[in-house]
Design a protein around this motif. Structure first.
Motif, mmCIF file in Angstrom:
data_model
loop_
_atom_site.group_PDB
_atom_site.id
_atom_site.type_symbol
_atom_site.label_atom_id
_atom_site.label_comp_id
_atom_site.label_asym_id
_atom_site.label_seq_id
_atom_site.Cartn_x
_atom_site.Cartn_y
_atom_site.Cartn_z
ATOM 1 N N ARG A 127 11.998 -1.560 -5.134
ATOM 2 C CA ARG A 127 11.047 -1.663 -4.030
ATOM 3 C C ARG A 127 9.959 -0.611 -4.227
ATOM 4 O O ARG A 127 10.238 0.515 -4.645
ATOM 5 N N VAL A 128 8.734 -0.987 -3.927
ATOM 6 C CA VAL A 128 7.595 -0.075 -4.016
ATOM 7 C C VAL A 128 6.957 0.036 -2.637
ATOM 8 O O VAL A 128 6.449 -0.950 -2.093
ATOM 9 N N LEU A 129 7.009 1.247 -2.062
ATOM 10 C CA LEU A 129 6.358 1.530 -0.782
ATOM 11 C C LEU A 129 5.028 2.206 -1.112
ATOM 12 O O LEU A 129 4.908 3.430 -1.078
ATOM 13 N N ALA A 130 4.042 1.370 -1.440
ATOM 14 C CA ALA A 130 2.795 1.883 -2.018
ATOM 15 C C ALA A 130 1.867 2.460 -0.960
ATOM 16 O O ALA A 130 1.878 2.041 0.198
ATOM 17 N N ARG A 131 1.056 3.399 -1.382
ATOM 18 C CA ARG A 131 -0.027 3.875 -0.521
ATOM 19 C C ARG A 131 -1.264 3.001 -0.725
ATOM 20 O O ARG A 131 -2.115 2.882 0.150
ATOM 21 N N ASP A 132 -1.387 2.419 -1.919
ATOM 22 C CA ASP A 132 -2.457 1.445 -2.173
ATOM 23 C C ASP A 132 -2.020 0.553 -3.319
ATOM 24 O O ASP A 132 -1.385 0.991 -4.274
ATOM 25 N N ALA A 133 -2.353 -0.732 -3.175
ATOM 26 C CA ALA A 133 -1.987 -1.744 -4.168
ATOM 27 C C ALA A 133 -2.908 -2.942 -3.997
ATOM 28 O O ALA A 133 -3.450 -3.160 -2.910
ATOM 29 N N PRO A 134 -3.110 -3.723 -5.060
ATOM 30 C CA PRO A 134 -3.938 -4.923 -4.937
ATOM 31 C C PRO A 134 -3.420 -5.857 -3.847
ATOM 32 O O PRO A 134 -2.211 -6.046 -3.695
ATOM 33 N N ALA A 135 -4.336 -6.373 -3.055
ATOM 34 C CA ALA A 135 -4.028 -7.346 -2.001
ATOM 35 C C ALA A 135 -3.085 -6.792 -0.939
ATOM 36 O O ALA A 135 -2.343 -7.543 -0.301
ATOM 37 N N ALA A 136 -3.108 -5.486 -0.764
ATOM 38 C CA ALA A 136 -2.281 -4.881 0.285
ATOM 39 C C ALA A 136 -3.101 -3.824 1.007
ATOM 40 O O ALA A 136 -3.924 -3.130 0.406
ATOM 41 N N GLY A 137 -2.876 -3.698 2.305
ATOM 42 C CA GLY A 137 -3.581 -2.682 3.071
ATOM 43 C C GLY A 137 -3.082 -1.286 2.717
ATOM 44 O O GLY A 137 -1.891 -1.093 2.464
ATOM 45 N N PRO A 138 -3.969 -0.306 2.685
ATOM 46 C CA PRO A 138 -3.557 1.049 2.313
ATOM 47 C C PRO A 138 -2.777 1.742 3.427
ATOM 48 O O PRO A 138 -2.940 1.438 4.605
ATOM 49 N N ALA A 139 -1.921 2.670 3.031
ATOM 50 C CA ALA A 139 -1.165 3.505 3.964
ATOM 51 C C ALA A 139 -1.573 4.952 3.761
ATOM 52 O O ALA A 139 -2.143 5.319 2.729
ATOM 53 N N TRP A 140 -1.288 5.788 4.728
ATOM 54 C CA TRP A 140 -1.566 7.211 4.579
ATOM 55 C C TRP A 140 -0.849 7.764 3.347
ATOM 56 O O TRP A 140 0.294 7.385 3.050
ATOM 57 N N ASP A 141 -1.491 8.680 2.686
ATOM 58 C CA ASP A 141 -0.825 9.415 1.624
ATOM 59 C C ASP A 141 0.271 10.276 2.248
ATOM 60 O O ASP A 141 0.140 10.789 3.368
ATOM 61 N N LEU A 142 1.358 10.461 1.540
ATOM 62 C CA LEU A 142 2.489 11.229 2.052
ATOM 63 C C LEU A 142 2.113 12.663 2.414
ATOM 64 O O LEU A 142 2.681 13.252 3.338
ATOM 65 N N ALA A 143 1.153 13.228 1.686
ATOM 66 C CA ALA A 143 0.767 14.620 1.937
ATOM 67 C C ALA A 143 0.172 14.809 3.329
ATOM 68 O O ALA A 143 0.233 15.911 3.889
ATOM 69 N N ALA A 144 -0.394 13.747 3.884
ATOM 70 C CA ALA A 144 -1.049 13.867 5.190
ATOM 71 C C ALA A 144 -0.066 14.294 6.279
ATOM 72 O O ALA A 144 -0.431 15.028 7.199
ATOM 73 N N ARG A 145 1.177 13.850 6.194
ATOM 74 C CA ARG A 145 2.170 14.175 7.218
ATOM 75 C C ARG A 145 3.234 15.140 6.718
ATOM 76 O O ARG A 145 4.313 15.248 7.305
ATOM 77 N N ALA A 146 2.940 15.845 5.653
ATOM 78 C CA ALA A 146 3.884 16.842 5.148
ATOM 79 C C ALA A 146 4.058 17.958 6.173
ATOM 80 O O ALA A 146 3.160 18.207 6.992
ATOM 81 N N PRO A 147 5.194 18.642 6.168
ATOM 82 C CA PRO A 147 5.416 19.740 7.125
ATOM 83 C C PRO A 147 4.301 20.778 7.038
ATOM 84 O O PRO A 147 3.749 21.036 5.964
#
Length: 307
Positions: A115-135
């Motif tokens: 499984r790939v939980l991507a932050r960006d991929a073709p034909a998929a909406g982008p998600a926040w980068d993991l660093a944005a919500r880091a402690p």
């Protein structure tokens, strides 16, 4: 002999794991976010580090694949033979990529994951980068570093090379953000300031300046920023004289240079030195001291009448 069975663990990997990989601040913050999530879920994990970045850490070559039942690849682009080798070596593991960029969805580096939980991929909406919500991270001092390797006019009294080596080796061990600065102005090189105002704007935002240059000290104090000054000339020269003129105590002679002395003034600059630097800044602004310009008109007039 009966051996206690070890519970399988999760192995966290990323580009920060490969021997020739690199660890970026974003990658490590993304890893921190994943760690936080796994801890809250009560899941046990290990982290595989690049030996170049964490020599004392767990390295991929030392990981026993049978110790793990799941592998997570954190952050970065999914491509290349190094990731494909992870799939082969940990083929028995459930493999998940999280916070990654997918460039070619058909690449073996991508398709090898369950499984790939991507932050960006073709034909998929982008998600926040993991660093944005880091402690959240505690603030660290920001130190401007202004050193010179020149000033050959001081001849055999020069200790500039020794001072630069000792100061930078010492700084390497300080938990701070280091910003290398240059007082030389250049209108062509984008890495250098082109005007004094540009440099002053940087100095205004620092916690302290570490310098062996006269103007490194004076310009820092002009901004109200404490300066840890080192005189690189044996016996003392213009840096020592200027520190005396400004009433600035955080001065280390080349002959007394050492970690203990630097540490002492570092701590002072970050505490009492803040108030002292602002006092010197205010004295500069009020013209409380004297400089050569004050006597210049009279000297020019005397020069004319004395001809």
């Amino acid at each position: 002999m009966h051996r206690e069975r070890q519970e399988p663990r999760i192995l966290l990997t990323g580009w920060f794991s490969f021997p020739d990989g690199e660890a970026t601040a974003g990658d490590v913050l993304a890893l921190n976010r994943v760690e936080e999530t796994l801890r809250h879920a009560g899941l046990a994990y290990d982290i595989a580090w690049s030996p170049g970045f964490r020599p004392g850490g767990l390295h991929l070559d030392d990981c026993r694949p049978g110790r793990y039942d799941q592998l997570v690849f954190v952050c970065g682009p999914l491509h290349g033979p190094q990731i494909e080798e992870l799939h082969r070596r940990f083929a028995h593991c459930l493999r998940i990529a999280v916070g990654t960029s997918v460039i070619d969805p058909d690449s073996p580096a991508v398709t090898g994951f369950h499984r790939v939980l991507a932050r960006d991929a073709p034909a998929a909406g982008p998600a926040w980068d993991l660093a944005a919500r880091a402690p959240a991270l505690p603030a660290r001092p920001v130190a401007g570093v202004v050193l010179t390797h020149g000033q050959h006019e001081y001849g055999s009294a020069r200790r500039h090379g020794l001072v630069a080596r000792e100061v930078t080796d010492w700084l390497h061990g300080k938990d701070c953000a280091r910003l290398e600065l240059e007082t030389r102005l250049d209108v062509h090189d984008w890495r250098l300031c082109a005007t004094p105002a540009q440099l002053q704007s940087v100095l205004d935002r620092l916690d302290l300046v570490v310098t062996d240059r006269l103007h490194g000290m004076v310009l820092a104090l002009r901004a109200g920023t404490p300066a840890l000054a080192v005189d690189p000339v044996e016996g003392g020269a213009k840096v020592t004289a200027q520190a005396r003129a400004c009433g600035w105590p955080a001065l280390v002679p080349a002959e007394r240079l050492g970690a203990a002395e630097l540490d002492r003034w570092w701590d002072w600059c970050l505490t009492s030195g803040r108030v002292a630097a602002r006092r010197v800044r205010d004295e500069f602004a009020e013209g409380a001291g004297r400089d050569g310009a004050d006597a210049l008109p009279a000297a020019l007039q005397q020069g004319r009448t004395g001809r």
